[in-house]
Write a protein that holds these residues in place. Structure first.
Motif, PDB file in Angstrom:
ATOM      1  N   LYS A  77      18.727  -9.254 -27.895  1.00 38.32           N
ATOM      2  CA  LYS A  77      17.753  -8.297 -27.380  1.00 38.32           C
ATOM      3  C   LYS A  77      16.552  -8.948 -26.698  1.00 38.32           C
ATOM      4  CE  LYS A  77      18.538  -4.627 -28.048  1.00 38.32           C
ATOM      5  NZ  LYS A  77      19.494  -3.708 -27.378  1.00 38.32           N
ATOM      6  N   TYR A  78      16.078 -10.087 -27.200  1.00 33.56           N
ATOM      7  CA  TYR A  78      14.818 -10.637 -26.709  1.00 33.56           C
ATOM      8  C   TYR A  78      14.766 -12.141 -26.945  1.00 33.56           C
ATOM      9  CZ  TYR A  78      10.833  -7.874 -25.040  1.00 33.56           C
ATOM     10  OH  TYR A  78       9.931  -7.192 -24.266  1.00 33.56           O
ATOM     11  N   LEU A  79      13.864 -12.801 -26.240  1.00 37.36           N
ATOM     12  CA  LEU A  79      13.562 -14.208 -26.482  1.00 37.36           C
ATOM     13  C   LEU A  79      12.106 -14.326 -26.919  1.00 37.36           C
ATOM     14  CD1 LEU A  79      15.258 -16.019 -23.463  1.00 37.36           C
ATOM     15  CD2 LEU A  79      16.137 -15.732 -25.778  1.00 37.36           C
ATOM     16  N   PHE A  80      11.887 -14.982 -28.047  1.00 36.25           N
ATOM     17  CA  PHE A  80      10.539 -15.247 -28.551  1.00 36.25           C
ATOM     18  C   PHE A  80      10.250 -16.741 -28.469  1.00 36.25           C
ATOM     19  CE2 PHE A  80      11.457 -11.232 -30.658  1.00 36.25           C
ATOM     20  CZ  PHE A  80      10.235 -10.571 -30.623  1.00 36.25           C
ATOM     21  N   TYR A  81       8.970 -17.065 -28.298  1.00 36.88           N
ATOM     22  CA  TYR A  81       8.534 -18.458 -28.218  1.00 36.88           C
ATOM     23  C   TYR A  81       7.604 -18.740 -29.388  1.00 36.88           C
ATOM     24  CZ  TYR A  81      10.432 -18.146 -23.523  1.00 36.88           C
ATOM     25  OH  TYR A  81      11.273 -17.946 -22.456  1.00 36.88           O
ATOM     26  N   ALA A  82       8.059 -19.553 -30.329  1.00 34.66           N
ATOM     27  CA  ALA A  82       7.270 -19.856 -31.522  1.00 34.66           C
ATOM     28  C   ALA A  82       6.768 -21.291 -31.468  1.00 34.66           C
ATOM     29  CB  ALA A  82       8.123 -19.650 -32.778  1.00 34.66           C
ATOM     30  N   TRP A  83       5.545 -21.481 -31.941  1.00 35.68           N
ATOM     31  CA  TRP A  83       4.944 -22.814 -31.943  1.00 35.68           C
ATOM     32  C   TRP A  83       4.352 -23.085 -33.308  1.00 35.68           C
ATOM     33  CZ3 TRP A  83      -0.182 -24.731 -32.311  1.00 35.68           C
ATOM     34  CH2 TRP A  83      -0.319 -26.095 -31.988  1.00 35.68           C
ATOM     35  N   ALA A  84       4.936 -24.068 -34.029  1.00 37.00           N
ATOM     36  CA  ALA A  84       4.435 -24.477 -35.340  1.00 37.00           C
ATOM     37  C   ALA A  84       3.565 -25.712 -35.164  1.00 37.00           C
ATOM     38  CB  ALA A  84       5.608 -24.784 -36.274  1.00 37.00           C
ATOM     39  N   LYS A  85       2.330 -25.619 -35.588  1.00 35.16           N
ATOM     40  CA  LYS A  85       1.395 -26.720 -35.352  1.00 35.16           C
ATOM     41  C   LYS A  85       1.656 -27.874 -36.310  1.00 35.16           C
ATOM     42  CE  LYS A  85      -2.478 -25.663 -38.418  1.00 35.16           C
ATOM     43  NZ  LYS A  85      -2.551 -27.008 -38.976  1.00 35.16           N
ATOM     44  N   GLU A  86       1.226 -29.062 -35.915  1.00 31.94           N
ATOM     45  CA  GLU A  86       1.355 -30.227 -36.770  1.00 31.94           C
ATOM     46  C   GLU A  86       0.387 -30.114 -37.949  1.00 31.94           C
ATOM     47  OE1 GLU A  86       3.553 -32.558 -36.419  1.00 31.94           O
ATOM     48  OE2 GLU A  86       4.363 -31.730 -34.558  1.00 31.94           O
ATOM     49  N   LYS A  87       0.773 -30.686 -39.069  1.00 33.62           N
ATOM     50  CA  LYS A  87      -0.071 -30.598 -40.259  1.00 33.62           C
ATOM     51  C   LYS A  87      -1.406 -31.314 -40.088  1.00 33.62           C
ATOM     52  CE  LYS A  87       3.613 -29.963 -43.626  1.00 33.62           C
ATOM     53  NZ  LYS A  87       4.254 -30.470 -44.860  1.00 33.62           N
ATOM     54  N   SER A  88      -1.468 -32.241 -39.136  1.00 32.53           N
ATOM     55  CA  SER A  88      -2.711 -32.974 -38.920  1.00 32.53           C
ATOM     56  C   SER A  88      -3.773 -32.112 -38.252  1.00 32.53           C
ATOM     57  CB  SER A  88      -2.451 -34.216 -38.061  1.00 32.53           C
ATOM     58  OG  SER A  88      -1.912 -33.840 -36.804  1.00 32.53           O
ATOM     59  N   GLU A  89      -3.348 -30.991 -37.653  1.00 34.41           N
ATOM     60  CA  GLU A  89      -4.297 -30.094 -37.006  1.00 34.41           C
ATOM     61  C   GLU A  89      -4.835 -29.134 -38.059  1.00 34.41           C
ATOM     62  OE1 GLU A  89      -2.813 -28.367 -33.390  1.00 34.41           O
ATOM     63  OE2 GLU A  89      -1.300 -29.924 -33.245  1.00 34.41           O
ATOM     64  N   MET A  90      -6.143 -29.160 -38.284  1.00 39.67           N
ATOM     65  CA  MET A  90      -6.722 -28.469 -39.427  1.00 39.67           C
ATOM     66  C   MET A  90      -7.387 -27.144 -39.080  1.00 39.67           C
ATOM     67  SD  MET A  90      -5.815 -30.590 -41.685  1.00 39.67           S
ATOM     68  CE  MET A  90      -6.660 -29.921 -43.099  1.00 39.67           C
ATOM     69  N   ASN A  91      -7.428 -26.757 -37.813  1.00 38.05           N
ATOM     70  CA  ASN A  91      -8.222 -25.596 -37.436  1.00 38.05           C
ATOM     71  C   ASN A  91      -7.476 -24.274 -37.551  1.00 38.05           C
ATOM     72  OD1 ASN A  91     -10.439 -27.194 -36.817  1.00 38.05           O
ATOM     73  ND2 ASN A  91      -9.703 -27.571 -34.736  1.00 38.05           N
ATOM     74  N   LEU A  92      -6.149 -24.307 -37.526  1.00 39.48           N
ATOM     75  CA  LEU A  92      -5.373 -23.081 -37.473  1.00 39.48           C
ATOM     76  C   LEU A  92      -4.325 -23.051 -38.579  1.00 39.48           C
ATOM     77  CD1 LEU A  92      -4.735 -22.943 -33.617  1.00 39.48           C
ATOM     78  CD2 LEU A  92      -6.402 -21.599 -34.888  1.00 39.48           C
ATOM     79  N   ALA A  93      -3.822 -21.862 -38.874  1.00 36.95           N
ATOM     80  CA  ALA A  93      -2.717 -21.731 -39.819  1.00 36.95           C
ATOM     81  C   ALA A  93      -1.520 -22.526 -39.312  1.00 36.95           C
ATOM     82  CB  ALA A  93      -2.359 -20.262 -40.000  1.00 36.95           C
ATOM     83  N   GLU A  94      -0.647 -22.929 -40.204  1.00 34.65           N
ATOM     84  CA  GLU A  94       0.375 -23.886 -39.835  1.00 34.65           C
ATOM     85  C   GLU A  94       1.559 -23.285 -39.090  1.00 34.65           C
ATOM     86  OE1 GLU A  94       1.681 -26.217 -43.072  1.00 34.65           O
ATOM     87  OE2 GLU A  94      -0.248 -27.169 -43.410  1.00 34.65           O
ATOM     88  N   PHE A  95       2.017 -22.107 -39.471  1.00 35.96           N
ATOM     89  CA  PHE A  95       3.300 -21.639 -38.981  1.00 35.96           C
ATOM     90  C   PHE A  95       3.210 -20.248 -38.347  1.00 35.96           C
ATOM     91  CE2 PHE A  95       4.229 -24.309 -42.729  1.00 35.96           C
ATOM     92  CZ  PHE A  95       4.865 -25.349 -42.068  1.00 35.96           C
ATOM     93  N   PRO A  96       4.066 -20.001 -37.341  1.00 35.89           N
ATOM     94  CA  PRO A  96       4.188 -18.638 -36.812  1.00 35.89           C
ATOM     95  C   PRO A  96       4.755 -17.710 -37.892  1.00 35.89           C
ATOM     96  CG  PRO A  96       5.258 -20.247 -35.375  1.00 35.89           C
ATOM     97  CD  PRO A  96       4.960 -20.947 -36.662  1.00 35.89           C
ATOM     98  N   VAL A  97       4.436 -16.429 -37.755  1.00 34.89           N
ATOM     99  CA  VAL A  97       4.907 -15.435 -38.718  1.00 34.89           C
ATOM    100  C   VAL A  97       5.755 -14.399 -37.999  1.00 34.89           C
ATOM    101  CG1 VAL A  97       4.245 -13.616 -40.339  1.00 34.89           C
ATOM    102  CG2 VAL A  97       2.935 -15.753 -40.250  1.00 34.89           C
TER     103      VAL A  97
END
Length: 221
Positions: free
Chosen positions: A71-91
């Motif tokens: 049905k669709y294509l989604f683009y997910a981006w999981a940040k590296e653990k060293s990056e401390m400003n944002l939550a780690e994983f897409p939901v």
């Protein structure tokens, strides 16, 4: 077990090539297609990119018995653990999901064979065997995938007729994901309502657009 005819097509070597094709697709291309035929046509731009990373089902037709649609294509981006400003994983979130009989008849028997799946697009053909992708019984079927490492990144949601389904799951791997709607049971003439969304750590902007955020900021000034 489900049996489908596989249509062969050359896969793009880069996901950004697929992105360009998907972005060029129009909403008129979002028609029900059977099994891996959809995957082949997607290469020509028939599976559109998720604008705002939310896809809405509005009494859409569920594929027939023992078939699936992409049905669709989604683009997910999981940040590296060293990056401390944002939550780690897409939901991944599903809201108000429900199936119903297209004829309006009441579904009195349990039916657990309709699933929504998020599959890594790069390995789609390695995960889905076009000759055998359904298991279980007629009333409680489920999509079955081949043993391949990226199977660990697949998320499945069973959509029921007797209650509204709401669910949230984390996506642990960066990449392009195909939203697949499957019916691995014997019942035909079904419809589905509800929404599926992917919220990346920085919001609903598609993962492939993340590094354009500074540009968008300047444009709004």
């Amino acid at each position: 077990q489900a049996v489908a005819q596989a249509h062969t097509a050359a896969r793009p070597e880069r996901s950004d090539a697929l992105h360009r094709e998907a972005a060029a697709a129009t909403s008129s291309a979002m028609m029900p297609l059977t099994a891996l035929v959809v995957a082949s046509l997607a290469l020509a731009g028939s599976v559109p990119q998720a604008a705002a990373e939310i896809y809405r089902f509005d009494n859409d037709e569920v594929p027939g018995p023992y078939t699936l649609d992409t049905k669709y294509l989604f683009y997910a981006w999981a940040k590296e653990k060293s990056e401390m400003n944002l939550a780690e994983f897409p939901v991944l979130s599903g809201a108000d999901l429900r199936i119903s009989d297209a004829t309006g008849a009441e579904m009195t028997k349990p039916y657990r064979s309709v699933q929504l799946s998020m599959l890594p697009w790069d390995d789609f053909h390695k995960l889905v065997d076009p000759t055998s992708f359904c298991g279980g019984s007629e009333e409680e079927g489920y999509i079955t995938l081949q043993k391949y490492p990226s199977k660990a990144w697949v998320n499945n949601i069973t959509v029921l007729p007797d209650k509204v389904t709401a669910v949230t799951k984390k996506i642990f791997k960066t990449g392009v994901y195909a939203l697949v709607l499957s019916n691995c049971g014997s019942k035909a003439d079904l419809k589905i309502t509800g929404t599926i969304g992917v919220k990346n750590p920085y919001g609903f902007l598609p993962g492939n657009e993340y590094y354009r955020l500074p540009l968008y900021g300047w444009v709004t000034l």
